[in-house]
Scaffold this motif. Sequence first.
Motif, PDB file in Angstrom:
ATOM      1  N   PRO A 323      61.222  16.310  31.549  1.00  0.00           N
ATOM      2  CA  PRO A 323      61.475  14.982  30.983  1.00  0.00           C
ATOM      3  C   PRO A 323      60.794  14.845  29.626  1.00  0.00           C
ATOM      4  CG  PRO A 323      59.843  14.861  32.726  1.00  0.00           C
ATOM      5  CD  PRO A 323      60.354  16.265  32.736  1.00  0.00           C
ATOM      6  N   PHE A 324      61.246  13.902  28.824  1.00  0.00           N
ATOM      7  CA  PHE A 324      60.689  13.686  27.492  1.00  0.00           C
ATOM      8  C   PHE A 324      60.242  12.226  27.351  1.00  0.00           C
ATOM      9  CE2 PHE A 324      63.779  17.121  27.261  1.00  0.00           C
ATOM     10  CZ  PHE A 324      63.025  18.135  26.694  1.00  0.00           C
ATOM     11  N   PRO A 325      59.143  11.873  28.040  1.00  0.00           N
ATOM     12  CA  PRO A 325      58.666  10.491  27.962  1.00  0.00           C
ATOM     13  C   PRO A 325      57.904  10.238  26.664  1.00  0.00           C
ATOM     14  CG  PRO A 325      57.179  11.779  29.312  1.00  0.00           C
ATOM     15  CD  PRO A 325      58.313  12.692  28.932  1.00  0.00           C
ATOM     16  N   VAL A 326      57.960   9.000  26.203  1.00  0.00           N
ATOM     17  CA  VAL A 326      57.139   8.547  25.078  1.00  0.00           C
ATOM     18  C   VAL A 326      56.082   7.609  25.649  1.00  0.00           C
ATOM     19  CG1 VAL A 326      57.098   7.389  22.843  1.00  0.00           C
ATOM     20  CG2 VAL A 326      59.140   8.649  23.557  1.00  0.00           C
ATOM     21  N   ILE A 327      54.823   7.888  25.354  1.00  0.00           N
ATOM     22  CA  ILE A 327      53.743   7.022  25.841  1.00  0.00           C
ATOM     23  C   ILE A 327      53.031   6.396  24.653  1.00  0.00           C
ATOM     24  CG2 ILE A 327      53.450   8.269  28.002  1.00  0.00           C
ATOM     25  CD1 ILE A 327      50.982   9.636  26.732  1.00  0.00           C
ATOM     26  N   TYR A 328      52.473   5.207  24.880  1.00  0.00           N
ATOM     27  CA  TYR A 328      51.919   4.406  23.785  1.00  0.00           C
ATOM     28  C   TYR A 328      50.659   3.691  24.263  1.00  0.00           C
ATOM     29  CZ  TYR A 328      51.564   0.210  20.806  1.00  0.00           C
ATOM     30  OH  TYR A 328      51.124  -0.812  20.004  1.00  0.00           O
ATOM     31  N   ARG A 329      49.676   3.633  23.376  1.00  0.00           N
ATOM     32  CA  ARG A 329      48.446   2.877  23.653  1.00  0.00           C
ATOM     33  C   ARG A 329      47.981   2.209  22.369  1.00  0.00           C
ATOM     34  NH1 ARG A 329      42.719   2.800  23.693  1.00  0.00           N
ATOM     35  NH2 ARG A 329      41.758   2.637  25.778  1.00  0.00           N
ATOM     36  N   LYS A 330      47.837   0.920  22.424  1.00  0.00           N
ATOM     37  CA  LYS A 330      47.314   0.189  21.273  1.00  0.00           C
ATOM     38  C   LYS A 330      45.817   0.438  21.172  1.00  0.00           C
ATOM     39  CE  LYS A 330      47.764  -4.339  19.046  1.00  0.00           C
ATOM     40  NZ  LYS A 330      48.735  -3.888  18.047  1.00  0.00           N
ATOM     41  N   LEU A 331      45.322   0.632  19.956  1.00  0.00           N
ATOM     42  CA  LEU A 331      43.907   0.888  19.757  1.00  0.00           C
ATOM     43  C   LEU A 331      43.167  -0.408  19.435  1.00  0.00           C
ATOM     44  CD1 LEU A 331      44.083   4.188  17.672  1.00  0.00           C
ATOM     45  CD2 LEU A 331      43.808   3.918  20.141  1.00  0.00           C
ATOM     46  N   GLY A 332      41.908  -0.474  19.849  1.00  0.00           N
ATOM     47  CA  GLY A 332      41.128  -1.696  19.704  1.00  0.00           C
ATOM     48  C   GLY A 332      41.043  -2.406  21.038  1.00  0.00           C
ATOM     49  N   VAL A 333      39.843  -2.664  21.529  1.00  0.00           N
ATOM     50  CA  VAL A 333      39.642  -3.198  22.878  1.00  0.00           C
ATOM     51  C   VAL A 333      38.886  -4.513  22.833  1.00  0.00           C
ATOM     52  CG1 VAL A 333      38.646  -2.715  25.152  1.00  0.00           C
ATOM     53  CG2 VAL A 333      39.597  -0.856  23.788  1.00  0.00           C
ATOM     54  N   THR A 334      39.322  -5.468  23.632  1.00  0.00           N
ATOM     55  CA  THR A 334      38.645  -6.748  23.739  1.00  0.00           C
ATOM     56  C   THR A 334      37.550  -6.661  24.791  1.00  0.00           C
ATOM     57  OG1 THR A 334      40.120  -7.577  25.453  1.00  0.00           O
ATOM     58  CG2 THR A 334      40.794  -7.921  23.169  1.00  0.00           C
ATOM     59  N   LYS A 335      36.779  -7.732  24.959  1.00  0.00           N
ATOM     60  CA  LYS A 335      35.660  -7.714  25.896  1.00  0.00           C
ATOM     61  C   LYS A 335      36.095  -7.549  27.340  1.00  0.00           C
ATOM     62  CE  LYS A 335      35.467 -12.795  26.189  1.00  0.00           C
ATOM     63  NZ  LYS A 335      34.609 -13.985  25.971  1.00  0.00           N
ATOM     64  N   ASP A 336      37.331  -7.945  27.673  1.00  0.00           N
ATOM     65  CA  ASP A 336      37.801  -7.787  29.052  1.00  0.00           C
ATOM     66  C   ASP A 336      38.592  -6.488  29.231  1.00  0.00           C
ATOM     67  OD1 ASP A 336      40.049  -8.428  27.647  1.00  0.00           O
ATOM     68  OD2 ASP A 336      40.718 -10.026  28.997  1.00  0.00           O
ATOM     69  N   ASN A 337      38.464  -5.586  28.215  1.00  0.00           N
ATOM     70  CA  ASN A 337      39.046  -4.242  28.281  1.00  0.00           C
ATOM     71  C   ASN A 337      40.568  -4.235  28.196  1.00  0.00           C
ATOM     72  OD1 ASN A 337      38.262  -1.517  28.259  1.00  0.00           O
ATOM     73  ND2 ASN A 337      38.997  -1.252  30.364  1.00  0.00           N
ATOM     74  N   ASN A 338      41.165  -5.329  27.743  1.00  0.00           N
ATOM     75  CA  ASN A 338      42.601  -5.350  27.475  1.00  0.00           C
ATOM     76  C   ASN A 338      42.814  -5.142  25.992  1.00  0.00           C
ATOM     77  OD1 ASN A 338      43.521  -5.919  30.113  1.00  0.00           O
ATOM     78  ND2 ASN A 338      42.890  -8.057  29.857  1.00  0.00           N
ATOM     79  N   ARG A 339      43.720  -4.258  25.657  1.00  0.00           N
ATOM     80  CA  ARG A 339      43.953  -3.971  24.249  1.00  0.00           C
ATOM     81  C   ARG A 339      44.644  -5.141  23.572  1.00  0.00           C
ATOM     82  NH1 ARG A 339      43.522   0.108  27.107  1.00  0.00           N
ATOM     83  NH2 ARG A 339      45.533  -0.019  28.114  1.00  0.00           N
ATOM     84  N   VAL A 340      44.137  -5.482  22.395  1.00  0.00           N
ATOM     85  CA  VAL A 340      44.603  -6.664  21.676  1.00  0.00           C
ATOM     86  C   VAL A 340      46.102  -6.567  21.417  1.00  0.00           C
ATOM     87  CG1 VAL A 340      44.372  -8.004  19.565  1.00  0.00           C
ATOM     88  CG2 VAL A 340      42.351  -6.933  20.591  1.00  0.00           C
ATOM     89  N   GLY A 341      46.828  -7.586  21.819  1.00  0.00           N
ATOM     90  CA  GLY A 341      48.252  -7.659  21.509  1.00  0.00           C
ATOM     91  C   GLY A 341      49.143  -6.836  22.412  1.00  0.00           C
ATOM     92  N   GLU A 342      48.562  -6.094  23.378  1.00  0.00           N
ATOM     93  CA  GLU A 342      49.383  -5.248  24.227  1.00  0.00           C
ATOM     94  C   GLU A 342      49.818  -6.032  25.457  1.00  0.00           C
ATOM     95  OE1 GLU A 342      48.885  -1.035  26.528  1.00  0.00           O
ATOM     96  OE2 GLU A 342      48.358  -1.125  24.414  1.00  0.00           O
ATOM     97  N   ASN A 343      50.989  -6.573  25.405  1.00  0.00           N
ATOM     98  CA  ASN A 343      51.569  -7.294  26.527  1.00  0.00           C
ATOM     99  C   ASN A 343      53.071  -7.102  26.490  1.00  0.00           C
ATOM    100  OD1 ASN A 343      52.699  -9.345  24.715  1.00  0.00           O
ATOM    101  ND2 ASN A 343      50.567  -9.972  24.416  1.00  0.00           N
ATOM    102  N   ALA A 344      53.745  -7.700  27.428  1.00  0.00           N
ATOM    103  CA  ALA A 344      55.180  -7.461  27.563  1.00  0.00           C
ATOM    104  C   ALA A 344      55.963  -7.852  26.319  1.00  0.00           C
ATOM    105  CB  ALA A 344      55.707  -8.207  28.789  1.00  0.00           C
ATOM    106  N   SER A 345      55.428  -8.762  25.502  1.00  0.00           N
ATOM    107  CA  SER A 345      56.146  -9.199  24.312  1.00  0.00           C
ATOM    108  C   SER A 345      55.817  -8.361  23.076  1.00  0.00           C
ATOM    109  CB  SER A 345      55.820 -10.675  24.024  1.00  0.00           C
ATOM    110  OG  SER A 345      54.434 -10.832  23.739  1.00  0.00           O
ATOM    111  N   ASP A 346      54.915  -7.397  23.202  1.00  0.00           N
ATOM    112  CA  ASP A 346      54.558  -6.541  22.080  1.00  0.00           C
ATOM    113  C   ASP A 346      55.779  -5.700  21.706  1.00  0.00           C
ATOM    114  OD1 ASP A 346      53.579  -4.709  20.289  1.00  0.00           O
ATOM    115  OD2 ASP A 346      51.875  -4.085  21.505  1.00  0.00           O
ATOM    116  N   PRO A 347      56.312  -5.825  20.497  1.00  0.00           N
ATOM    117  CA  PRO A 347      57.530  -5.079  20.147  1.00  0.00           C
ATOM    118  C   PRO A 347      57.326  -3.569  20.145  1.00  0.00           C
ATOM    119  CG  PRO A 347      56.596  -6.153  18.211  1.00  0.00           C
ATOM    120  CD  PRO A 347      55.866  -6.699  19.397  1.00  0.00           C
ATOM    121  N   PHE A 348      56.087  -3.102  19.994  1.00  0.00           N
ATOM    122  CA  PHE A 348      55.838  -1.662  20.032  1.00  0.00           C
ATOM    123  C   PHE A 348      56.082  -1.086  21.429  1.00  0.00           C
ATOM    124  CE2 PHE A 348      53.728  -2.638  16.099  1.00  0.00           C
ATOM    125  CZ  PHE A 348      53.819  -1.478  15.345  1.00  0.00           C
ATOM    126  N   LEU A 349      56.133  -1.936  22.438  1.00  0.00           N
ATOM    127  CA  LEU A 349      56.384  -1.475  23.795  1.00  0.00           C
ATOM    128  C   LEU A 349      57.868  -1.353  24.111  1.00  0.00           C
ATOM    129  CD1 LEU A 349      53.692  -3.541  25.749  1.00  0.00           C
ATOM    130  CD2 LEU A 349      53.581  -1.156  25.041  1.00  0.00           C
TER     131      LEU A 349
END
Length: 364
Positions: A323-349
Amino acid sequence: MWKSLKYQPENLPETIEMTREYYGDSWISDLQFLKWQYEDNPAGSAMIRLARDVESGQLAGQYVVIPMAFKAFNELIHGTLSLNTLTRQIYGGQGIFTGLAKAVYQDCAEEGSRFCYGFPNPNSYPGFLKKLGFTDLGRVPLLLRPLNTKALVKKKLGPVLAQLSWPFHQFYKVRNHSDARYVVYPLSDSDLSGIDAFWAKVQNKYPIIGVRDTNYLRWRYFDIPLRDYQVYGVRRQNSSELLGYIVGRCTEVADMSSGMIVDFLVDSEHPAAGRCLVNSLLRFFVENNMDLAGSLMLAHTEESRILKNNGFLTCPKSLEPQPFPVIYRKLGVTKDNNRVGENASDPFLQLNQWFLTMGDYDVI
C-alpha cells in the motif's frame, strides 16, 4: 541505556555502517547518495537525531527528516519528509524510535517547519500512527499500463498463455500520438531556463503542492547519484514557454522491467500538452524494453485523468506490491499535547487538497 544527540556531518560514516547492517548495501547506505540527500537539498540540511549507547559508544538508532518546501493555500511554507528511520535490533524496545522522533519534531518546529509527512512501509506504519500521533490521510492510487502484454503474461503465466494475449498486446501497443501544436523535448541540467516561469504559473494549481522550481528539480532529478531519470518538457510550436514536464525512470519492480512516471505536472490551460508528454515518455519506455509503466497519482488531479486517457488503470489493492499511505503530523504541541490546529477541519488532513507524486519522496 542510550542518549540522544544531534547529528553532525562527521557522524555520517558511522550512520552508514549502521544503515548497512540494517538495510544491506543499497542506495540508502551509499555515501554519495546520503551526502546528496542530507547536505545538498536546496530546502536545507537534514534534521537528524542519533541514539548512542552510553556504555559501548556505538550508535543504537537514528531518526531522519529532510526539509521540503511547499506552496500551501497561497503561502510558501516548510514541511519535512520522514525517511531512513532505523533502530539497531539489539536496542529494540527501549523507546529509541519515539524518543528520537519527538526530539526531531521539536528541533523542526523551532526551525519553523509546520508539519511532517511520510510514505511509510508496512513495518513502520503502525508505529507512526500509534506512537507518534500521525494521521493516515489515505492511499495514493497506483496506476499501471501494460507496455508489452506478451512479456508480462509469459513471465507470470507461461509461454502458452502468452500467445493468447496477442489481442491485448495490440490493444496496449504504444503508438505515436504527437500533436502538431506542441513540441516535446528533453530537459537537461544545463537548460532548465523555463522552469521558474512555469512554476510561477502553476504553483497554485493545487492547494498543497511541493515547490517545483529550478533548484528543486535540478537537485531531485539531475544531481542525484546512482539514478538516471528521463525528463521531458513541452512547449507550443514557435514558442519557448514551458507548458509542463514529466520525469521517468527505468527500473525493476517485482521482477518486472518497469518504466515509472516519477513526476508529472502540466499547465491546466494545455491538457493536450500533457498527453504529448505522457506519450513521449511511454515511447521512451518501450524503446528501452520496459514491459510495464506505473505511476502514483491522486485521483482528483488533472494529471491522473491524462494518464487514464493514455491507457493507465488503477491497480486493485489486492495486486499492489504494497500500500502507499500518506501520513501527516502537524508540528508544535500545546500544553494538553494536542497539536495546534490539527482537527477534522484542518485542510491539511484532506488528501484531496494535496498534489503528490513519487517525486515527493525518495524510493523511486
